[in-house]
Design an enzyme around this catalytic site. Sequence first.
Site: not given
Ligand code: NAD
Ligand code: TDX
Length: 333
Positions: A34, A37, A122-124, A149, A153, A178, A191, A271-272
């Site tokens: 890792d 970052t 990811t599903d995205e 993003y 992916k 998610n 969070p 909105d995003r």
């Molecule tokens: P996160 O952002 O919490 O963690 C990412 C980790 O990767 C961190 O520890 C960071 O230091 C490390 N990293 C980033 N760039 C790097 C690099 N160039 N080299 C080495 N390490 C690096 O992410 P997460 O939410 O735990 O997601 C993990 C994986 O799951 C990702 O591939 C994401 O696309 C996928 N995913 C996430 C979700 C979600 O809801 N969070 C859903 C589906 C898939």
């Molecule tokens: O403050 C906020 N208010 C809000 O309404 C934030 C941060 C988000 N949102 C909305 C945007 C989305 O519809 O909530 C939903 C979830 O947002 P995120 O947590 O940013 O997730 P999303 O964009 O759905 O992507 C997540 O799921 C798929 C993860 O971040 C990705 O890493 C994963 O691949």
Amino acid sequence: MRKIVVTGGAGFIGSNFVHYVYKERPDWHITVYDALTYAGNKENLKGFDENRFSFVEANICDEQAIDEAVSNCDAVVHFAAESHNDNSLANPWPFVETNVVGTFRILEATRKHNKRLHHISTDEVYGDLELNDPNKFKETTAYNPSSPYSSTKAGSDMLVRAWARSFGVKATISNCSNNYGPYQHVEKFIPRQITEILQGRKPKLYGSGENVRDWIHTEDHSSAVLAILEKGTMGETYMIGANGEKNNKEVVELILELMGKDSSDYEHVNDRPGHDLRYAIDSTKLRTELGWEPKYTDFRAGLKDTIDWYKNNRSWWEPQKVVTEEKYKKLGR
Ligand code: NAD
Ligand code: TDX
């Protein structure tokens, strides 16, 4: 399989997977690779015996470092990524570099050393669905990513598919919905809202809040990844989801209620751009072929435990919170 390398193992989902495997496979050795970052935190990786765990601080784009780590293991589980949509809209380059170029480096190393690879996606990558669409995302759904993003992916998934077919790399891919649970960065939706309330501010809903996400507890993601790593068919893709569809407004209202607040006490913010409307996963293949089932099916109970974790671990998230909210302030979100 005895020695695995987990890229991104200091992040939210990667660290959960490391703890899960450490507990479930006591004869395995785990190396976390890792770059630490802003999203990586070594605090997520406490309590391991050094005979069974090691840590390499390096970037997946570093050709030599990744080659060496891959040469010393039986399998790579690749979680490392830039993972936040809002960041990708503000500055796409780190997403291209880590998600596309980094995955390329890992593929070249696994090809050279003939190692097993599981790629986390990811599903995205499938774009979004209408609110009333009866068809959920499946392994055969066409790719249609919306954001920098999700497009990076999607690009990484395409590379894995090509390396599996053209070079016979022993790879599988999973596309999960998610995640929620402890140790998630405060930039993410759940969070962020919990910690806004804990700091005396209101939750912030993008747009109208009708956007739907399909929530799964991180530990269920981890158990699914282990099942695919051990029993998956090479070259195949598996959707991971736990039938947890909720719109953002419902989730914010539930967080407020569980934290003893008025459920209407939130604000609407900008909105995003390009905001995906709905994700929904059909995980039939994973359930029928590999016998996987989620354990955390009560979202309310899982959310309550997650809220308690953020209440009890302020020192973990408070340092990230200030920087994160400064970024959101600039975006008007
Ligand atoms: P996160 O952002 O919490 O963690 C990412 C980790 O990767 C961190 O520890 C960071 O230091 C490390 N990293 C980033 N760039 C790097 C690099 N160039 N080299 C080495 N390490 C690096 O992410 P997460 O939410 O735990 O997601 C993990 C994986 O799951 C990702 O591939 C994401 O696309 C996928 N995913 C996430 C979700 C979600 O809801 N969070 C859903 C589906 C898939
Ligand atoms: O403050 C906020 N208010 C809000 O309404 C934030 C941060 C988000 N949102 C909305 C945007 C989305 O519809 O909530 C939903 C979830 O947002 P995120 O947590 O940013 O997730 P999303 O964009 O759905 O992507 C997540 O799921 C798929 C993860 O971040 C990705 O890493 C994963 O691949």
